[in-house]
Design an enzyme around this catalytic site. Structure first.
Site, PDB file in Angstrom:
ATOM      1  N   LYS A 174       0.874  -1.187   0.000  1.00 45.44           N
ATOM      2  CA  LYS A 174       0.000   0.000   0.000  1.00 45.44           C
ATOM      3  C   LYS A 174       0.906   1.231   0.000  1.00 45.44           C
ATOM      4  CE  LYS A 174      -1.605   2.902   2.356  1.00 45.44           C
ATOM      5  NZ  LYS A 174      -1.380   4.377   2.206  1.00 45.44           N
ATOM      6  N   GLU A 223      10.309   1.372  10.322  1.00 41.46           N
ATOM      7  CA  GLU A 223      11.313   2.415  10.088  1.00 41.46           C
ATOM      8  C   GLU A 223      10.587   3.729  10.314  1.00 41.46           C
ATOM      9  OE1 GLU A 223      12.940   5.254   8.831  1.00 41.46           O
ATOM     10  OE2 GLU A 223      13.002   4.549   6.743  1.00 41.46           O
ATOM     11  N   CYS A 269      13.536  11.138   6.932  1.00 38.73           N
ATOM     12  CA  CYS A 269      13.628  10.732   8.347  1.00 38.73           C
ATOM     13  C   CYS A 269      15.023  10.955   8.907  1.00 38.73           C
ATOM     14  CB  CYS A 269      13.300   9.259   8.510  1.00 38.73           C
ATOM     15  SG  CYS A 269      11.749   8.807   7.814  1.00 38.73           S
ATOM     16  N   GLU A 321      10.207  15.828  15.022  1.00 35.32           N
ATOM     17  CA  GLU A 321      10.763  15.717  13.672  1.00 35.32           C
ATOM     18  C   GLU A 321      10.199  16.878  12.843  1.00 35.32           C
ATOM     19  OE1 GLU A 321       9.412  12.221  11.477  1.00 35.32           O
ATOM     20  OE2 GLU A 321      11.493  11.924  10.854  1.00 35.32           O
TER      21      GLU A 321
HETATM   22  C1  SIN Z   1      13.713   7.939   4.911  1.00 35.13           C
HETATM   23  O1  SIN Z   1      13.464   9.123   4.950  1.00 35.13           O
HETATM   24  O2  SIN Z   1      13.113   7.162   5.636  1.00 35.13           O
HETATM   25  C2  SIN Z   1      14.697   7.320   3.959  1.00 35.13           C
HETATM   26  C3  SIN Z   1      15.935   8.048   3.737  1.00 35.13           C
HETATM   27  C4  SIN Z   1      16.980   7.235   3.019  1.00 35.13           C
HETATM   28  O3  SIN Z   1      16.771   6.096   2.619  1.00 35.13           O
HETATM   29  O4  SIN Z   1      18.079   7.760   2.874  1.00 35.13           O
END
Ligand code: SIN
Length: 482
Positions: A177, A253, A287, A382
Site C-alpha cells: 500500500k 522504520e 527521516c 521531527e
Molecule cells: C527515509 O526518509 O526514511 C529514507 C531516507 C533514506 O533512505 O536515505
C-alpha cells in the site's frame, strides 16, 4: 528530462490485473497544485482479493530456486534503469523533489533490487554441533510468508524497493500500500515487474485513500505473516499495538530527530556542505535529515557565515525547472506544520537568521533559526521541512547529552578532525546510524534503521534479508550403531 505519460496507471494491481473501483481520489502535483490524475480507491473486497492472490502465489514463488527469483529481480532492475528518466519525471510530478534528486532516487531504489538479487542466492543455513552422538542438527532459513508493506510519500520509489526486493528475494509474496499522496511511482514499478514476468499475485499494489482500512487488514488477517512499515512514529506505534493481538512480525522504520554536531576542530567547508546536503535533501522531508544543529560556541559565528553564503545559492522552484535545488513541501498541511514549529521557536527566544517565509504555494524558504533551545518543538519533534535550528555548546559532554536527549534514535552526524572523537562520540551516540564527517549514509549495502522510538528491524544490507526469513531448526536422530 522526459515525459512520463506511458507510466500513468490509475488503479490497484492485483493478481496481475489492473482493478479499478467506483471511487477515486486525486493525485496532485505539489509544485503547481494541478491534478496529475485520479486513482481508484480499493474496496474492502479488492483488499481481500489482494491478500488472497498473494497467499495463492506464495507456494510456487517460494518453491522456485533462489537464482530464478534473482534473475527476475535483475530483469526488473534493468528495465527500471532503462526507463529511469521517465520514472524520475513521474516522481517529481507527484512528490515535488527536483528532477536530479528524483533520478538519484530511481537509481538508489534500483540499487536495492540489484543488491537483493545478489543476496537471494546467499541465504545460508547452519550445521550445528550436536551434544549427543546420534543427533544431527541443522538450521534452514525459510520465507516468512505474505508481507504487507506500507510505504511513505517522501521516497515514493526507493522505500518500496527497499522492502519489496528483499521480500521477493527471500521467497515472500507482497501486498503493498503506497502513500495515497504518491501512488503513481508504485504503480509504475508494478507495471515494470509485470513486464519482466513476475508471476501474478507475487506483487500486488493496492491504492486507497483510506490507509487505516488496509493497515487494519494487515494487522488482523491471518494470511499476512509480516508487516513492514515506513512512516511516522505515531502510526508505527498504532500498528504495533493493533498487530500485537495477532503476533504479526514487524519491521518499523519510523521518525528521527538527527543531531548534526560540529566540533571545534571540524573542517567548516566540509561540515557546511554536509549539513546542506543532509538538511535540504528532499527539502528536509527525510527521516534522517539533520534536525538539530549543535555547534561549538567558539566556531559558531564563522560556521553560520559560511552556511548562509552557501544557502543563499540554493534555488527553490518547480522540480522540473533546470537548476532547481529545492522543491515544494508535499502539502499545505506540511507548510502549516513548519510554520507552527517556527512560531513556537520564535516565542521561545529563537531568532530567524535567514528565510522564514512561504514564498508561494507550498514553497517555503530555506530557514535558519538561531539561538535554538532544547524546549523548542523543533528541537524535540521531527521537523520534516526546511528549518535549520542552531544550538551552541561548550564541551563534548554537553553535545553528547543534548544529542541523546530525545526519544528518537535513527541517524546522527558529527564533524571532527580528531580520531579519538571519531570513536568516543560514535560510541556514545544512541542511534542506529552515525555519519562521521559524512551525511550521505544511505546505501544498499548498509543496514538502515533506528533504536528507541525510531523503530525496529533493518532495511538494506545482508541484515535486510533476514527480516523476511525465519529460522527453522531440524534435528535427526540416527539409529544406534548396528
Ligand atoms: C527515509 O526518509 O526514511 C529514507 C531516507 C533514506 O533512505 O536515505
Amino acid at each position: 528530462m522526459s515525459t512520463y505519460e506511458q507510466f500513468i496507471f490509475k488503479s490497484s494491481f492485483i493478481n496481475g490485473e489492473w482493478e479499478s473501483s467506483d471511487s477515486a481520489y486525486q493525485v496532485l502535483n505539489p509544485s503547481t497544485g494541478e491534478v496529475i490524475t485520479n486513482v481508484s480507491s480499493a474496496t474492502p473486497s479488492q483488499i481481500d482479493m489482494a491478500l488472497d492472490s498473494a497467499n495463492q502465489a506464495l507456494p510456487a514463488w517460494k518453491g522456485l530456486v533462489a537464482s530464478e527469483r534473482a534473475d527476475l529481480l535483475m530483469k526488473w532492475h534493468d528495465l527500471i534503469i532503462e526507463n529511469e528518466k521517465a520514472l524520475a519525471a513521474l516522481l517529481t510530478a507527484e512528490q515535488g523533489k527536483p528532477f536530479r534528486e528524483a533520478l538519484g532516487e530511481i537509481r538508489y531504489g534500483a540499487s536495492f533490487i540489484k543488491w537483493f538479487a545478489g543476496e537471494a542466492v546467499r541465504v545460508y543455513g547452519d550445521i550445528l554441533t550436536p551434544t549427543k552422538h546420534n543427533k544431527r542438527m541443522m538450521v534452514v532459513k525459510e520465507p516468512i510468508g505474505v508481507v504487507g508493506a506500507l510505504t511513505p510519500w517522501n521516497f515514493p520509489n526507493a522505500m518500496i524497493t527497499r522492502k519489496v526486493a528483499p521480500a521477493l528475494a527471500a521467497g515472500c509474496s507482497v501486498v503493498l500500500k503506497p502513500s495515497e499522496l504518491t501512488p503513481l511511482s508504485a504503480l509504475a514499478l508494478a507495471h515494470l515487474a509485470n513486464e519482466v514476468g513476475f508471476p501474478a499475485g507475487v506483487l500486488n499494489v493496492v491504492t486507497t485513500e483510506d490507509p487505516s482500512q488496509i493497515g487494519d487488514a494487515f494487522c488482523s488477517d491471518p494470511r499476512v505473516a509480516k508487516i513492514s512499515f515506513t512512516g511516522s512514529t505515531a502510526v508505527g506505534r498504532m500498528l504495533a499495538g493493533n498487530a500485537a493481538a495477532n503476533l504479526k512480525k514487524l519491521s518499523l522504520e519510523l521518525g528521527g530527530n538527527a543531531p548534526f554536531i560540529v566540533f571545534e576542530d571540524a573542517d567548516i567547508a566540509r561540515a557546511t556542505d554536509g549539513l546542506i546536503a543532509s538538511k535540504f535533501r528532499n527539502n528536509g522531508q527525510t527521516c534522517i535529515c539533520s534536525n538539530r544543529v549543535l555547534i561549538h560556541a567558539n566556531i559558531k559565528e564563522k560556521f553560520v557565515e559560511v552556511l548562509k553564503r552557501k544557502m543563499s545559492d540554493l534555488k527553490i522552484g518547480d522540480g522540473m525547472e533546470r537548476g532547481v535545488d529545492i522543491g515544494p513541501l508535499i502539502s499545505n498541511k506540511a507548510v502549516d506544520k513548519v510554520q507552527e514549529l517556527q512560531s513556537d521557536a520564535v516565542e521561545k527566544g529563537g531568532v530567524i537568521a535567514m528565510g522564514g517565509e512561504v514564498s508561494r504555494g507550498q514553497f517555503y524558504q530555506s530557514t535558519i533559526i538561531d539561538h535554538g533551545s532544547t524546549d523548542m518543538r523543533c528541537f524535540r519533534e521531527e521537523i520534516f521541512g526546511p528549518l535549520l535550528v542552531l544550538y551552541a555548546f561548550n564541551d563534548d559532554s554537553e553535545a553528547i547529552q543534548v544529542a541523546n536527549d530525545t526519544d528518537y534514535g535513527l541517524a546522527a552526524y558529527f564533524y571532527t578532525s580528531s580520531i579519538d572523537r571519531v570513536y568516543r562520540v560514535s560510541e556514545a551516540l544512541e542511534y542506529g546510524m552515525v555519519g562521521v564527517n559524512a551525511t550521505v549514509i544511505s546505501d544498499a549495502s548498509a543496514p538502515f534503521g533506528g533504536v528507541k522510538h525510531s523503530g525496529q528491524g533493518r532495511e538494506g544490507s545482508k541484515y535486510g534479508l533476514d527480516e523476511f526469513l525465519h529460522k527453522k531448526y531440524i534435528t535427526v536422530d540416527l539409529a544406534q550403531d548396528s
